[in-house]
Design an enzyme around this catalytic site. Structure first.
Site, short mmCIF file in Angstrom:
data_model
loop_
_atom_site.label_atom_id
_atom_site.label_comp_id
_atom_site.label_asym_id
_atom_site.label_seq_id
_atom_site.Cartn_x
_atom_site.Cartn_y
_atom_site.Cartn_z
N HIS A 27 0.83 -1.19 0.00
CA HIS A 27 0.00 0.00 0.00
C HIS A 27 0.88 1.26 0.00
O HIS A 27 0.38 2.36 0.20
CB HIS A 27 -0.91 0.00 1.23
N ASP A 37 10.31 -7.10 0.25
CA ASP A 37 10.59 -6.73 1.63
C ASP A 37 12.02 -6.23 1.62
O ASP A 37 12.93 -6.89 1.09
CB ASP A 37 10.44 -7.92 2.59
N GLY A 50 12.16 6.56 2.74
CA GLY A 50 12.79 5.70 3.73
C GLY A 50 14.13 6.25 4.19
O GLY A 50 14.25 7.41 4.59
#
Length: 209
Positions: A10, A69, A158
């Site tokens: 998402h 991931d 990030g």
């Protein structure tokens, strides 16, 4: 005819980055964001969590699913934050808080010992409804660098503003998107994934992908 792959995230930043990376190598591919429920990511490796997300997306949508991931691992911290990168400062803390905590933890560490790398694992899952027996494949990319002393740059997301890739004197957030997408951990993982992605696309065909 385009090929569609549902991306199990998402995170709008990841959707855009995936589309750019895939589009450079598979122009006919379209990344579709996942709109289903989020599974519990209780794996203890990047690969395990990527597979958990891709399996959930494939099961929910009945389509070919991709999931990644990824995170940053810091040598002096014993490869932490690792799989906890997205919630290093706590659930819901956000990117800025995560970066601030990591920089604080490394505040007394000199540059020769600030080595780190971004790691990305991409999982590809094809449901049995599209391919007899289904299919799963996992690819990994690693991008070595150093943790900067302070955030710099406005691109990326990030930990990009505090990560200086090896051989560069700027952070990942100071790279233009096309520059980052040519060398990042996600791009390297996709290069490893691409032959399998193309093989699966041929097997299931455009209408099903």
């Amino acid at each position: 005819m385009s090929l569609e792959f549902v991306l199990a995230t998402h995170n709008a930043h990841k959707v855009g980055e995936f589309q750019r990376i895939i589009g450079q190598r598979m122009p006919q591919a379209v990344v579709v964001p996942y709109d289903g429920p989020e599974p519990v990511e209780d794996g203890v490796t990047f690969a395990a969590n990527a597979l958990i997300k891709a399996r959930a997306a494939a099961a929910h949508t009945g389509r070919i699913a991709l999931a990644d991931d990824s995170g940053i691992v810091v040598d002096v911290l014993g490869e932490a934050p690792g799989i906890l990168s997205a919630r290093w400062a706590g659930h819901g803390a956000g990117d800025e808080a995560n970066r601030r905590l990591l920089l604080d933890q490394l505040s007394d560490i000199a540059r020769p010992n600030r080595g780190a790398e971004f790691r990305c694992t991409i999982a590809l899952v094809v449901p049995e409804s599209l391919l007899p027996g289904g299919s799963e494949f996992v690819a990994e990319g690693r991008w070595r660098g150093t943790v900067a002393y302070e955030p710099r740059g406005s691109h990326g997301f990030g930990y990009d503003p505090i990560f200086e890739p090896d051989g560069l004197e700027i952070t990942a957030a100071e790279l233009l998107p096309e520059q980052k997408n040519a060398q990042s951990h996600r791009a390297l993982a996709f290069v490893e994934l691409l032959p399998e992605l193309e093989r699966i696309a041929e097997l299931v065909g455009p209408a099903s992908a």
